[in-house]
Design a protein around this motif. Sequence first.
Motif, PDB file in Angstrom:
ATOM      1  N   ARG A 245       0.834  -1.210   0.000  1.00  0.00           N
ATOM      2  CA  ARG A 245       0.000   0.000   0.000  1.00  0.00           C
ATOM      3  C   ARG A 245       0.865   1.255   0.000  1.00  0.00           C
ATOM      4  O   ARG A 245       0.518   2.257  -0.597  1.00  0.00           O
ATOM      5  N   ARG A 246       2.035   1.184   0.681  1.00  0.00           N
ATOM      6  CA  ARG A 246       2.943   2.342   0.654  1.00  0.00           C
ATOM      7  C   ARG A 246       3.474   2.580  -0.767  1.00  0.00           C
ATOM      8  O   ARG A 246       3.597   3.715  -1.207  1.00  0.00           O
ATOM      9  N   GLU A 247       3.810   1.474  -1.418  1.00  0.00           N
ATOM     10  CA  GLU A 247       4.310   1.620  -2.800  1.00  0.00           C
ATOM     11  C   GLU A 247       3.234   2.222  -3.685  1.00  0.00           C
ATOM     12  O   GLU A 247       3.509   3.111  -4.507  1.00  0.00           O
TER      13      GLU A 247
ATOM     14  N   GLU B 202       2.149  18.925  -2.957  1.00  0.00           N
ATOM     15  CA  GLU B 202       2.925  19.814  -2.083  1.00  0.00           C
ATOM     16  C   GLU B 202       2.128  20.180  -0.839  1.00  0.00           C
ATOM     17  O   GLU B 202       2.674  20.254   0.260  1.00  0.00           O
ATOM     18  N   LEU B 203       0.844  20.393  -1.025  1.00  0.00           N
ATOM     19  CA  LEU B 203       0.008  20.788   0.118  1.00  0.00           C
ATOM     20  C   LEU B 203      -0.067  19.666   1.151  1.00  0.00           C
ATOM     21  O   LEU B 203       0.158  19.897   2.344  1.00  0.00           O
ATOM     22  N   VAL B 204      -0.351  18.462   0.690  1.00  0.00           N
ATOM     23  CA  VAL B 204      -0.527  17.378   1.656  1.00  0.00           C
ATOM     24  C   VAL B 204       0.801  17.056   2.354  1.00  0.00           C
ATOM     25  O   VAL B 204       0.840  16.805   3.561  1.00  0.00           O
ATOM     26  N   LEU B 205       1.915  17.123   1.607  1.00  0.00           N
ATOM     27  CA  LEU B 205       3.216  16.854   2.239  1.00  0.00           C
ATOM     28  C   LEU B 205       3.596  17.990   3.195  1.00  0.00           C
ATOM     29  O   LEU B 205       4.205  17.738   4.234  1.00  0.00           O
ATOM     30  N   SER B 206       3.214  19.214   2.856  1.00  0.00           N
ATOM     31  CA  SER B 206       3.473  20.337   3.776  1.00  0.00           C
ATOM     32  C   SER B 206       2.694  20.154   5.072  1.00  0.00           C
ATOM     33  O   SER B 206       3.191  20.442   6.163  1.00  0.00           O
ATOM     34  N   ALA B 207       1.454  19.669   4.937  1.00  0.00           N
ATOM     35  CA  ALA B 207       0.616  19.484   6.127  1.00  0.00           C
ATOM     36  C   ALA B 207       1.206  18.430   7.064  1.00  0.00           C
ATOM     37  O   ALA B 207       1.045  18.507   8.275  1.00  0.00           O
ATOM     38  N   TYR B 208       1.889  17.438   6.468  1.00  0.00           N
ATOM     39  CA  TYR B 208       2.455  16.356   7.275  1.00  0.00           C
ATOM     40  C   TYR B 208       3.908  16.608   7.671  1.00  0.00           C
ATOM     41  O   TYR B 208       4.497  15.812   8.383  1.00  0.00           O
ATOM     42  N   LYS B 209       4.472  17.701   7.192  1.00  0.00           N
ATOM     43  CA  LYS B 209       5.870  18.000   7.523  1.00  0.00           C
ATOM     44  C   LYS B 209       6.001  18.254   9.021  1.00  0.00           C
ATOM     45  O   LYS B 209       5.128  18.894   9.624  1.00  0.00           O
ATOM     46  N   LYS B 210       7.099  17.758   9.577  1.00  0.00           N
ATOM     47  CA  LYS B 210       7.327  17.895  11.021  1.00  0.00           C
ATOM     48  C   LYS B 210       7.266  19.372  11.431  1.00  0.00           C
ATOM     49  O   LYS B 210       7.891  20.217  10.797  1.00  0.00           O
ATOM     50  N   GLY B 211       6.524  19.657  12.473  1.00  0.00           N
ATOM     51  CA  GLY B 211       6.480  21.017  13.004  1.00  0.00           C
ATOM     52  C   GLY B 211       5.459  21.926  12.344  1.00  0.00           C
ATOM     53  O   GLY B 211       5.300  23.077  12.749  1.00  0.00           O
TER      54      GLY B 211
ATOM     55  N   ALA C 123       1.808   6.751   6.640  1.00  0.00           N
ATOM     56  CA  ALA C 123       2.530   6.732   5.360  1.00  0.00           C
ATOM     57  C   ALA C 123       2.784   8.151   4.851  1.00  0.00           C
ATOM     58  O   ALA C 123       3.865   8.455   4.343  1.00  0.00           O
ATOM     59  N   LEU C 124       1.802   9.037   4.997  1.00  0.00           N
ATOM     60  CA  LEU C 124       1.994  10.422   4.537  1.00  0.00           C
ATOM     61  C   LEU C 124       3.037  11.139   5.393  1.00  0.00           C
ATOM     62  O   LEU C 124       3.811  11.949   4.877  1.00  0.00           O
ATOM     63  N   GLU C 125       3.062  10.812   6.664  1.00  0.00           N
ATOM     64  CA  GLU C 125       4.073  11.401   7.542  1.00  0.00           C
ATOM     65  C   GLU C 125       5.474  10.962   7.083  1.00  0.00           C
ATOM     66  O   GLU C 125       6.397  11.778   7.009  1.00  0.00           O
ATOM     67  N   ALA C 126       5.591   9.674   6.745  1.00  0.00           N
ATOM     68  CA  ALA C 126       6.883   9.155   6.273  1.00  0.00           C
ATOM     69  C   ALA C 126       7.254   9.781   4.926  1.00  0.00           C
ATOM     70  O   ALA C 126       8.416  10.135   4.691  1.00  0.00           O
ATOM     71  N   GLU C 127       6.271   9.929   4.040  1.00  0.00           N
ATOM     72  CA  GLU C 127       6.539  10.546   2.729  1.00  0.00           C
ATOM     73  C   GLU C 127       6.993  11.995   2.900  1.00  0.00           C
ATOM     74  O   GLU C 127       7.906  12.451   2.211  1.00  0.00           O
ATOM     75  N   ALA C 128       6.358  12.708   3.822  1.00  0.00           N
ATOM     76  CA  ALA C 128       6.724  14.116   4.051  1.00  0.00           C
ATOM     77  C   ALA C 128       8.140  14.214   4.609  1.00  0.00           C
ATOM     78  O   ALA C 128       8.922  15.083   4.202  1.00  0.00           O
ATOM     79  N   ALA C 129       8.490  13.302   5.531  1.00  0.00           N
ATOM     80  CA  ALA C 129       9.846  13.316   6.115  1.00  0.00           C
ATOM     81  C   ALA C 129      10.874  13.000   5.033  1.00  0.00           C
ATOM     82  O   ALA C 129      11.930  13.635   4.953  1.00  0.00           O
TER      83      ALA C 129
END
Lengths: 177, 306
Positions: free
Chosen positions: A109-111, A126-135, B48-54
């Motif tokens: 599922r990750r793949e 970019e938006l979804v990855l920004s939302a999950y970015k640490k901090g 998974a999204l947390e890992a992708e973002a990191a």
Amino acid sequence: MPNLDDQHHDQFLRLFAEHEAALHTLLRAMLPSREDAKEALQETIIVLWQKFGDFDPARDFRAWASGIARNKALAVLRDRKRDRHVFDEDLVNRLADRAALHEQGVMPRREALEGCLQKMPAVQRELVLSAYKKGTRMDDLAARRGQTPMSLYKLLHRIRLALLDCVERTLATEEAL
Amino acid sequence: MNTDWNDLIQHYIAEQTSEEETRRLEAALKVDDALADLYLRHTELDVALEAEAASAEVMRELLTVPMVSWTRRGGHWLSWRPLTAAAAGIVFGMFCTSVVWAYAGNGRSWSLLRESFEGDGFRWQSGFPKQMGQWGGDEAKVVSIEAGVNPKDGARMLKLDPVKTDLSSRTHCIVDLQNQQKAFGSTTRQIELRASFHPSVLGKKDRYVLRAAAFADGPEKVEERWMKEMWGEIDEHALAYAARGVSVPAGTDGWQTITLMIDVPPGSRILVISMWAATMDGKPANRAAHYLDDVRLSGVINEPLP
């Protein structure tokens, strides 16, 4: 900390790296927040490392590590039992049992998710990855985008649903081939 | 399954449900296996999204290693200069000849190190090196022709195995500068680091980084994390440091030679050089080994043009 030789250390790292995603997923299913799951994962790593000297390589590492992770998660829940946001222990154990049934599918599922992220419009990715970015704080992100936090949450919900749908369709297509 | 449950689950995992909503979801999850599976898919996606973002963040950091050089003079950081493309750029498929003394540009150079991993005396050890002249780092081994890749120089090269827990595989060497004092004199000297990389598998974007740092202390005082983390604490400890990162597009064949210049001030006892290789893929299983060969370190004596 046990005095493990380099070979043991490498073996531990290899096994942990292989199963980290499944352990993190299990903890997230059991715990109410990302922070709780991450903290429990860190504590699980420490216990796994401390006990690795006694681990029998003939045993299933994932089953052994999952048992330790479950105990960690239940300890966190007991600390937070008065929290209105926490599920009761019966349900959490039931979810952990069901999560174990799906463990083998975590990496496929990750793949599939990686492919789905690549296929989606760059702005959404970019938006979804920004939302999950640490901090990242949602209200800051919303302010930067000129949105209210509620409209940002709704947008992210739609993107996550689209990703879930894409992952399911990708896996169904692969199975059909 | 209706969207209402999707929304409620998403609100729950974002910790935004009221107590009444939490209990409603709890009651439903206890009796509905399909709903429990939907809940698990949501929590799995969250991780998974947390890992992708990191992973995306690590790649972004690695892609933006600045092309800079810092040199400390008289206890202060005085010199900062972005390296020019000519001084720090990548030269594809460059052919190099052996030099002990040679003219480079408008200056002479002398060889501080030339390593192509040939001799039986070459020793590589796992972990960060702690002695003068020692090579070490993440898992690596000396190999000859492998995966259709010929060594760039001689018959052997160093294979940098992928690291499961990190995007980059790193190897380091500690170079003794004390015995170079005569050549150095009492002035700041330019030193050029040059190394060549080759991926074991084509088809992925690769990233190579060279780092160098000069220290007044001996090798036993240098911490691995100073060389491993992006910029971290290094400016508190080094007399000078420089870094250069280069991306190589997917499918690029052949050896990639990268050079880096560093201004090394008087009083520098050692120079630590680090070579990083990364397959730009967030998934550890997709990361390939890389080969390193023909590592050269040369001092440059700049002379005015006639």
